[in-house]
Design a protein around this motif. Structure first.
Motif, PDB file in Angstrom:
ATOM      1  N   ASP A  43      -9.766   7.965   1.277  1.00  0.00           N
ATOM      2  CA  ASP A  43      -8.528   7.706   0.575  1.00  0.00           C
ATOM      3  C   ASP A  43      -7.439   7.107   1.691  1.00  0.00           C
ATOM      4  OD1 ASP A  43      -9.310   8.894  -1.787  1.00  0.00           O
ATOM      5  OD2 ASP A  43      -8.615  10.826  -1.339  1.00  0.00           O
ATOM      6  N   GLN A  44      -6.824   6.048   0.770  1.00  0.00           N
ATOM      7  CA  GLN A  44      -5.737   5.549   1.639  1.00  0.00           C
ATOM      8  C   GLN A  44      -4.400   6.294   1.058  1.00  0.00           C
ATOM      9  OE1 GLN A  44      -5.764   2.854   4.053  1.00  0.00           O
ATOM     10  NE2 GLN A  44      -3.635   3.538   4.121  1.00  0.00           N
ATOM     11  N   LEU A  45      -4.017   7.188   2.026  1.00  0.00           N
ATOM     12  CA  LEU A  45      -2.893   8.045   1.499  1.00  0.00           C
ATOM     13  C   LEU A  45      -1.498   7.607   1.948  1.00  0.00           C
ATOM     14  CD1 LEU A  45      -4.531  11.533   1.999  1.00  0.00           C
ATOM     15  CD2 LEU A  45      -4.362  10.316  -0.170  1.00  0.00           C
ATOM     16  N   THR A  46      -1.655   6.712   3.040  1.00  0.00           N
ATOM     17  CA  THR A  46      -0.175   6.305   3.646  1.00  0.00           C
ATOM     18  C   THR A  46       0.120   4.981   3.129  1.00  0.00           C
ATOM     19  OG1 THR A  46      -1.687   5.134   5.519  1.00  0.00           O
ATOM     20  CG2 THR A  46      -0.527   7.386   5.620  1.00  0.00           C
ATOM     21  N   ASN A  47       1.361   4.630   2.887  1.00  0.00           N
ATOM     22  CA  ASN A  47       1.926   3.357   2.563  1.00  0.00           C
ATOM     23  C   ASN A  47       1.451   2.268   3.243  1.00  0.00           C
ATOM     24  OD1 ASN A  47       3.705   4.543   0.089  1.00  0.00           O
ATOM     25  ND2 ASN A  47       5.130   5.218   1.592  1.00  0.00           N
ATOM     26  N   GLN A  48       1.330   1.059   2.666  1.00  0.00           N
ATOM     27  CA  GLN A  48       0.966  -0.144   3.276  1.00  0.00           C
ATOM     28  C   GLN A  48       2.241  -1.126   3.349  1.00  0.00           C
ATOM     29  OE1 GLN A  48      -2.510  -0.150  -0.002  1.00  0.00           O
ATOM     30  NE2 GLN A  48      -3.671  -1.130   1.962  1.00  0.00           N
ATOM     31  N   PRO A  59       0.489  -1.219  -6.083  1.00  0.00           N
ATOM     32  CA  PRO A  59      -0.619  -0.656  -5.302  1.00  0.00           C
ATOM     33  C   PRO A  59      -0.441  -0.394  -3.754  1.00  0.00           C
ATOM     34  CG  PRO A  59      -0.831  -3.090  -5.689  1.00  0.00           C
ATOM     35  CD  PRO A  59       0.192  -2.673  -6.439  1.00  0.00           C
ATOM     36  N   ARG A  60       0.487  -1.054  -3.206  1.00  0.00           N
ATOM     37  CA  ARG A  60       0.795  -0.555  -1.700  1.00  0.00           C
ATOM     38  C   ARG A  60       1.575   0.335  -1.617  1.00  0.00           C
ATOM     39  NH1 ARG A  60       3.573  -6.163  -0.351  1.00  0.00           N
ATOM     40  NH2 ARG A  60       4.517  -5.508  -2.299  1.00  0.00           N
TER      41      ARG A  60
END
Length: 641
Positions: A322-327, A374-375
């Protein structure tokens, strides 16, 4: 015994005298008991004897140690005149009675209803079953990595309750007790910030009536426990900010409460950070003294969990795929997430969801960023608002609107009386910065409303102070009565633990209540019965990453005979590197229970080919990814169909 008595004596001696005897005593007791839960679990796990008997013996030793300390420090009884306390007036009694009634109903619900939240079924409770089965909290092969890397504070407490009670009957009580602890801590903070007794009661009403709090207090999740440790740490931080030097008892309380916060939920790092910075600025000289050693205690408390994660994943804080942190980290991006997180609490009914959602989307168009970026959104999900009675997505609308009014009044008043309200300003700012950090670091999810619960609890003392100082008494009372009355909606019509509906926790069979969210009880019961008929005592579990594993453990436990060994097979993630114990690796699997789409046999495995497939009669009505199947070897097993 002597060592345990020494541990208890040293701890209680370091705690020192208390300025608020019973309330701070409650917090100190929570620190002591939690410390023992973690210490005993890690030690027993180290020797792979984490069994119900060993856990029970550890609590016998703990009780004897506390008794030895009490006997050794006994003093002659002193006859003191009772302290005069002004009697409660009618309004105070009514408000406290309302809070007490809520707690009583929640306690009954927590004891009667089984745990049935989605996350509890997939990873909170399965990890407890695996720990007890293998006799340690070591990582193990599993399709659901959240069973491994997630912070285990709440699960350690539930592990002890399960082992001592022999079932999951008392697991919901952890969150319920945390709710009581939050009320104690919040009243202490409100008093420290200058609230009168009435102001402290306002704070209690605010916390006790939080919709998300009401729903969480009867669940086996960890957000209320996270709120409790945040409140403890915040209270001790306020005490530290008001002193010229940090004493050893205060440092011990600060360090342990912070360590337990980290051990309970990873969002605790974000929520605690502003308080930590404030303490360091106020007491920067601690870096020049031996007391700096206490700064490592929070990480020592988490050392076992850190080490297990580092050994398997190469990171002490792991989030899987999971990419949980903001991009995207810009002022506009942070503002977007602040708006979306606040919007989760705006709808006051089902009919207001669409207007809120449209307003948020329109506001994003004005600030020049998409609400669906989506980021900034988890798994590229679209922004949605919600109004529900679920402990996963419920908001706190009335409390948010009241909080906005309180903060506006506070901001206006503090511009005139800043010098006399530094403590209140620091505390309010620290909670606010914690929220901004949360929004700036983590991608938005529709489930974030439950993660906000600790922040709503932490801000309650500010609400109590402002209502006490600046609201007319009648208006404040009406607002409290409104909150108490509105709480009945979430109390009586909970999605997972309803009381006022035709089918409720008093009429629905306990086994069926596990499936209030996913109504597949029949399939699990039929599968467990079939596995029991096979006579297999070593079952392989073949699932996806978010399967309802725990109900199968429950159904197998309730079958006659000895509970079979259950372990995951066909694991294709990092945990497949974990080596099983010699006993587990030497014993072959004799049946495979699958949760997911049927795979046509034969199924090749290290234990031979499983050429016979069976599915429960009720399976056809289920979603494909939730269907159950059992694979066996026809040459070895011939159960009755």
């Amino acid at each position: 015994m002597r060592g345990l008595s020494l541990f208890t004596t040293l701890w209680l001696k370091l705690m020192g005298k208390r300025s608020h005897p019973w309330r701070q005593g409650f917090l100190d007791l929570a620190l002591l008991v939690t410390g023992w839960v973690i210490l005993s679990t890690e030690v027993l796990s180290l020797f792979e004897v984490l069994t119900p008997l060993a856990i029970a013996l550890s609590w016998v030793l703990f009780s004897l140690g506390c008794g030895a300390y009490a006997w050794g420090t006994r003093r002659p009884r002193q006859h003191l005149s009772p302290k005069q306390v002004a009697p409660l007036d009618l309004e105070d009694r009514v408000l406290l009675g309302g809070v007490g009634l809520i707690l009583l109903l929640l306690g009954i619900m927590a004891a009667i209803a089984p745990p049935n939240t989605w996350d509890a079924m997939t990873y909170h409770l399965p990890r407890i079953m695996h720990w007890l089965q293998q006799g340690s909290v070591a990582h193990y092969p599993t399709a659901n990595l959240r069973q491994l890397y997630q912070t285990p504070g709440a699960e350690y407490a539930m592990l002890h309750l399960y082992a001592l009670g022999g079932s999951d009957r008392w697991l919901n009580v952890v969150q319920w007790l945390s709710a009581i602890g939050c009320l104690v801590g919040v009243s202490l903070i409100a008093q420290h910030l200058g609230a009168s007794r009435r102001g402290q009661i306002y704070s209690l009403v605010f916390v006790a009536t939080l919709p998300m709090g009401i729903l969480q207090a009867t669940s086996p999740k960890n957000d209320y426990l996270c709120g409790f440790w945040l409140v403890c740490f915040a209270y001790f931080s306020l005490v530290a900010m008001g002193r010229d030097r940090l004493t050893l008892p205060l440092l011990l309380r600060l360090s342990t409460s912070l360590g337990f916060l980290f051990f309970t939920k990873s969002t605790g790092y974000l929520f605690a950070f502003p308080f930590i910075i404030g303490i360091f600025i106020r007491h920067w000289r601690i870096f020049r003294t031996p007391k700096i050693a206490f700064l490592v205690l929070p990480f020592v408390i988490n050392l076992g969990h850190y080490g297990r994660n580092w050994h398997l994943f190469g990171s002490i804080v792991f989030t899987g795929n999971d990419q949980l942190t903001n991009q995207l980290l810009t002022p506009r991006a942070i503002l977007s997430n602040i708006i979306k997180n606040i919007a989760l609490h705006l709808p006051i009914s089902y009919t207001t969801i669409a207007p809120v959602q449209n307003s948020v989307i329109a506001l994003h168009q004005k600030i020049g960023i998409s609400a669906d970026d989506p980021r900034l959104n988890w798994q590229e999900s679209a922004f949605n608002a919600a109004f529900s009675t679920s402990e996963v997505t419920a908001g706190n609308p009335l409390h948010l609107y009241l909080l906005v009014i309180v903060l506006v009044i506070l901001g206006w008043k503090l511009t005139r009386t800043f010098a006399h309200n530094k403590g209140l300003l620091f505390y309010t700012g620290a909670v606010g910065v914690g929220f901004v950090l949360f929004c700036g670091v983590l991608k938005w999810q529709i489930w974030h409303s439950r993660l906000h619960l600790p922040l709503f609890i932490a801000i309650a003392p500010v609400v109590g102070v402002v209502m006490d100082d600046y609201f007319k008494r009648r208006i404040a009372l009406y607002l409290c009565f409104l909150l108490l009355a509105s709480s009945s909606f979430w109390l009586l019509w909970s999605e997972t633990k309803p009381i006022a509906t035709h089918g409720n926790i008093f009429t629905i069979p306990r086994q069926a209540q596990y499936f209030m969210v996913l109504p597949y009880a029949a399939s699990y019961q039929e599968t467990a019965a079939y596995l029991q008929q096979t006579g297999c005592d070593r079952i392989g579990l073949w699932t996806g990453a978010d399967a309802w594993e725990y109900p199968l453990w429950v159904m197998l436990r309730d079958q006659p005979g000895v509970m079979p060994q259950v372990r995951h097979v066909f694991v294709d993630n990092e945990s497949n590197q974990v080596s099983l114990s010699r006993e587990q690796s030497e014993k072959p699997i004799c049946a495979i229970a699958q949760i997911g789409p049927l795979q046509p046999p034969p199924i090749p495995t290290p234990w031979g080919e499983f050429d016979q497939a069976w599915s429960p009669p009720s399976d056809a009505r289920q979603l494909v990814n939730s269907q159950l199947h059992v694979y066996t070897k026809s040459s070895e097993l011939n159960p009755q169909k």
